[in-house]
Design an enzyme around this catalytic site. Sequence first.
Site, PDB file in Angstrom:
ATOM      1  N   SER A  47     -11.118   0.683 -41.933  1.00  0.00           N
ATOM      2  CA  SER A  47      -9.757   0.969 -41.210  1.00  0.00           C
ATOM      3  C   SER A  47     -10.149   1.060 -39.796  1.00  0.00           C
ATOM      4  O   SER A  47     -10.169   2.121 -38.995  1.00  0.00           O
ATOM      5  CB  SER A  47      -9.156   2.452 -41.635  1.00  0.00           C
ATOM      6  OG  SER A  47     -10.061   3.236 -42.196  1.00  0.00           O
ATOM      7  N   GLY A  86      -6.805   1.567 -49.564  1.00  0.00           N
ATOM      8  CA  GLY A  86      -5.623   1.233 -50.204  1.00  0.00           C
ATOM      9  C   GLY A  86      -5.101  -0.073 -50.058  1.00  0.00           C
ATOM     10  O   GLY A  86      -4.610  -0.717 -51.195  1.00  0.00           O
ATOM     11  N   CYS A 103       5.505 -10.977 -55.032  1.00  0.00           N
ATOM     12  CA  CYS A 103       5.135 -12.238 -54.863  1.00  0.00           C
ATOM     13  C   CYS A 103       5.730 -12.920 -53.706  1.00  0.00           C
ATOM     14  O   CYS A 103       6.840 -12.350 -53.242  1.00  0.00           O
ATOM     15  CB  CYS A 103       5.475 -13.172 -56.243  1.00  0.00           C
ATOM     16  SG  CYS A 103       7.491 -13.218 -56.174  1.00  0.00           S
TER      17      CYS A 103
HETATM   18  P1  NAD Z   1      -7.830   2.852 -45.962  1.00  0.00           P
HETATM   19  O1  NAD Z   1      -7.966   4.093 -44.893  1.00  0.00           O
HETATM   20  O2  NAD Z   1      -7.263   3.229 -47.255  1.00  0.00           O
HETATM   21  O3  NAD Z   1      -9.348   2.425 -46.288  1.00  0.00           O
HETATM   22  C1  NAD Z   1     -10.406   2.247 -45.330  1.00  0.00           C
HETATM   23  C2  NAD Z   1     -11.932   2.191 -46.232  1.00  0.00           C
HETATM   24  O4  NAD Z   1     -12.762   1.600 -45.275  1.00  0.00           O
HETATM   25  C3  NAD Z   1     -11.923   3.463 -46.445  1.00  0.00           C
HETATM   26  O5  NAD Z   1     -12.402   3.402 -48.153  1.00  0.00           O
HETATM   27  C4  NAD Z   1     -13.233   3.973 -45.827  1.00  0.00           C
HETATM   28  O6  NAD Z   1     -14.290   4.757 -46.464  1.00  0.00           O
HETATM   29  C5  NAD Z   1     -13.696   2.566 -45.496  1.00  0.00           C
HETATM   30  N1  NAD Z   1     -14.937   2.782 -44.307  1.00  0.00           N
HETATM   31  C6  NAD Z   1     -14.379   3.177 -43.030  1.00  0.00           C
HETATM   32  N2  NAD Z   1     -15.520   3.041 -42.120  1.00  0.00           N
HETATM   33  C7  NAD Z   1     -16.534   2.428 -42.758  1.00  0.00           C
HETATM   34  C8  NAD Z   1     -17.842   1.646 -42.710  1.00  0.00           C
HETATM   35  N3  NAD Z   1     -18.415   2.026 -41.645  1.00  0.00           N
HETATM   36  N4  NAD Z   1     -18.392   1.198 -43.495  1.00  0.00           N
HETATM   37  C9  NAD Z   1     -17.824   1.128 -44.904  1.00  0.00           C
HETATM   38  N5  NAD Z   1     -16.636   1.502 -45.106  1.00  0.00           N
HETATM   39  C10 NAD Z   1     -16.020   2.027 -44.383  1.00  0.00           C
HETATM   40  O7  NAD Z   1      -7.154   1.581 -45.094  1.00  0.00           O
HETATM   41  P2  NAD Z   1      -6.478   0.550 -45.867  1.00  0.00           P
HETATM   42  O8  NAD Z   1      -5.432   0.748 -46.249  1.00  0.00           O
HETATM   43  O9  NAD Z   1      -7.368  -0.194 -47.061  1.00  0.00           O
HETATM   44  O10 NAD Z   1      -6.461  -0.613 -44.818  1.00  0.00           O
HETATM   45  C11 NAD Z   1      -7.892  -1.001 -44.160  1.00  0.00           C
HETATM   46  C12 NAD Z   1      -7.460  -1.939 -42.956  1.00  0.00           C
HETATM   47  O11 NAD Z   1      -6.818  -2.959 -42.986  1.00  0.00           O
HETATM   48  C13 NAD Z   1      -6.670  -0.876 -42.071  1.00  0.00           C
HETATM   49  O12 NAD Z   1      -7.127  -1.216 -40.718  1.00  0.00           O
HETATM   50  C14 NAD Z   1      -5.551  -1.693 -42.109  1.00  0.00           C
HETATM   51  O13 NAD Z   1      -4.651  -1.291 -40.880  1.00  0.00           O
HETATM   52  C15 NAD Z   1      -5.613  -3.038 -42.286  1.00  0.00           C
HETATM   53  N6  NAD Z   1      -4.602  -3.587 -43.135  1.00  0.00           N
HETATM   54  C16 NAD Z   1      -4.832  -5.123 -43.131  1.00  0.00           C
HETATM   55  C17 NAD Z   1      -3.792  -5.798 -43.936  1.00  0.00           C
HETATM   56  C18 NAD Z   1      -3.932  -7.215 -44.078  1.00  0.00           C
HETATM   57  O14 NAD Z   1      -3.273  -7.927 -44.724  1.00  0.00           O
HETATM   58  N7  NAD Z   1      -4.845  -7.932 -43.486  1.00  0.00           N
HETATM   59  C19 NAD Z   1      -2.741  -4.909 -44.539  1.00  0.00           C
HETATM   60  C20 NAD Z   1      -2.804  -3.870 -44.572  1.00  0.00           C
HETATM   61  C21 NAD Z   1      -3.651  -3.062 -43.765  1.00  0.00           C
END
Ligand code: NAD
Length: 557
Positions: free
Chosen positions: A266, A177, A410
Site C-alpha cells: 500500500s 486485500g 468478469c
Molecule cells: P492492503 O493495505 O490491504 O495491503 C497492503 C499490504 O502491503 C499489507 O499486507 C502490508 O503488510 C504490505 N506491506 C506494506 N509495506 C510493506 C513492505 N515494506 N514490504 C512488504 N509488504 C508490505 O492494500 P491492498 O488493498 O492490497 O492494495 C495494495 C495497493 O494496491 C494499494 O496501494 C492500492 O491502492 C493499490 N491497488 C491497486 C489496484 C490495481 O488494480 N492495480 C487495485 C486496487 C488497489
Amino acid sequence: MTTAPVAGPRPVRAARGTELSALGWQQEAALRMLENNLDPEVAEHPDKLVVYGGTGKAARDWASFDALQRTLRTLKGDETMLVQSGRPVGVFQTHEWAPRVLLANSNLVGDWANWEEFRRLEHLGLTMYGQMTAGSWIYIGTQGILQGTYETFAAVAEQHFGGTLAGTVTLTAGLGGMGGAQPLAVTMNDGVAICIDCDPRAIARRIEHRYLDVQATSLEHALELAVEARDARRGLSIGLLGNAAELVPQLLAMDAPIDIVTDQTSAHDPLSYLPVGVDFDDMATYAQKDPQEFTQRSRESMARHVEAMVGFMDKGAQVFDYGNSIRGEAQLAGYTRAFDFPGFVPAYIRPLFCEGKGPFRWAALSGDPADIAATDRAILELFPDNANLHRWIPMAQERVHFQGLPARICWLGYGERHLAGLRFNEMVASGELKAPIVIGRDHLDCGSVASPYRETEAMLDGSDAIADWPLLNAMVNVASGASWVSIHHGGGVGMGRSIHAGQVAVADGTDLAAQKLARVLTNDPGMGVIRHVDAGYDRAADVAEERGVRVPMREHG
Ligand code: NAD
C-alpha cells in the site's frame, strides 16, 4: 431529539435471504452491501471499519455506521440519503428513478489535497479515506481485483512470453486485500510467483483463502521452490515474510532469475508502507506518533525498492507499476529513475478500456452460492463466442473462495454489460434466483477515473489530469437510474492523484429496474468509449462507430 448511545466495534455481517429489514430492495441492497464490506471474512481490519487498501473505510466511525444502518432501514423508495465521507448527513425527497444513496468521499479542494491536510481533517473526525469500493459499498473481497490482475498477467504473457507464464518467475510484494489476488492471477496463467509481505497474517489469510499456495521459510527457500516449479513449468505461488524494500534489492544483488517484477504494497499511503529498520509490530504506533518522520523513512525505503525494480528492468525483466503510486513516492524521495518503467494501464489494459471493458461485478443478496452458479451459467449462454469469459468463469468457479455474500467478477464491455444486467433481472423476476442481484464495478474502470499515475497515465492527447470525466460519469449514472453513486478522491494512488466515480444498480426483478439497468449499464461503459475517442484512440472510435455510441464532434452535417 435524542442521540443514540454509540456501540463500539462488533462483528458485522449482511443478512441473507428474502426477509427485508428496509422498506424496499434498493435500500436493502445498500444496507446489505455496507454490512458486507465490513464482514470479517471480507474486510482487512473490520474493527477499525477498514475494508482494504491501506485505510479505505466503509463508514467514518461506529456512530456513523449505526446512523447509516438506521437511516437505510427507514429510507423511503422516493428518498435519497446523502453520505459525506462515511457519515450520513441528510435525507431528501427525490423520486423513484433517483439513486437511494449519494456518496462523496475524501474530496478536498486542489491546493489542500495532500496527505498532511487530509490527516489533520481525519483526526478532527471530519473525513475518512474511502479508497474505491470501500467507501462506495461494493467491495467483494480479493476476487474483486482478481480478473483484472489475471487479465494483466495474461497480457504480459501475450506480449512477452509467447502467451503463457509457464516457465517464468514473477516477483511482487503486498498480499493485502487487493494485492492478495496476484499469486492466484499468476498461477492461473501457469506461472510462478514470489510474493513478499511483512505481515504474517496477510500471508496466512491468502493461504487460508487459497489465493496463495505455500509460505517459504527463507529467501533461499523461496528461490529453490520457485526454480523447481519454473523448470517443471508448473504454476506455484510462494509467500515470503519480510520487508520488500530489503528483500527486492537482496534478490537483485543475488542475480535471482526473475522475469517479471511488480508491486502492490500500500505504497499510495506512506503511513501504510513499512520502512526499512522498523519492526512490523511497531509500525502502527510509530506511524501515529510521528507521521512526518515515518513518511520520510517509508519514502526513502520505497526509493530503494523502486531502484531495485529498475535494476531488474536493466537486466531484462518486464517491470511495471501496479497502480499503487510507488514510482511517485520514490520520486518524492529523490530517486530520479522512478518513472523509467511504465504503469500497467498504458502497458497492458488501455486497449480494453477503448472498448468500454472493465471490471463488471455482481453479488447475490440471497447469500446462496447457487444463485451465483445460475448467473455464471447465464453469462456463458449470453456470450457463447467470448473465449476469455469461457476460460475465466470455470476457473473462477473452481478456484475463487467467496468472501461474504457470494459474488462474481468478469470484464465486460460496451454493449455487453446491460445484456447481463437485464438477464439477471429476468432471473430474479421469474424466481430462478432466490433474491435480487447487486450489480456494480470497481472505480478502476474505463471511463470513471482521472488518475495520471494509473488509469489515465500517458493518454494520447496528454489529457491525463483532466478530472471532468469522472464527474460526468457520476452525473450520467445518477441521471440514468443507478441505485447508489459515489465520487471519491485519492483511491488506489493516494491524495491529490486521482478523482473517480462508482455506481451500483440493483436487479430486483421489477420493470422499473429493467429500464434503469438498460440505461446505467449502457451509459456507464459508454463513458469509457467516449473518453478514449476524445483522447484520439482509433480503437475507441471504431467501437463507437460499430456499436452506435454518439460522439457529437465526429458527427457531420
Ligand atoms: P492492503 O493495505 O490491504 O495491503 C497492503 C499490504 O502491503 C499489507 O499486507 C502490508 O503488510 C504490505 N506491506 C506494506 N509495506 C510493506 C513492505 N515494506 N514490504 C512488504 N509488504 C508490505 O492494500 P491492498 O488493498 O492490497 O492494495 C495494495 C495497493 O494496491 C494499494 O496501494 C492500492 O491502492 C493499490 N491497488 C491497486 C489496484 C490495481 O488494480 N492495480 C487495485 C486496487 C488497489
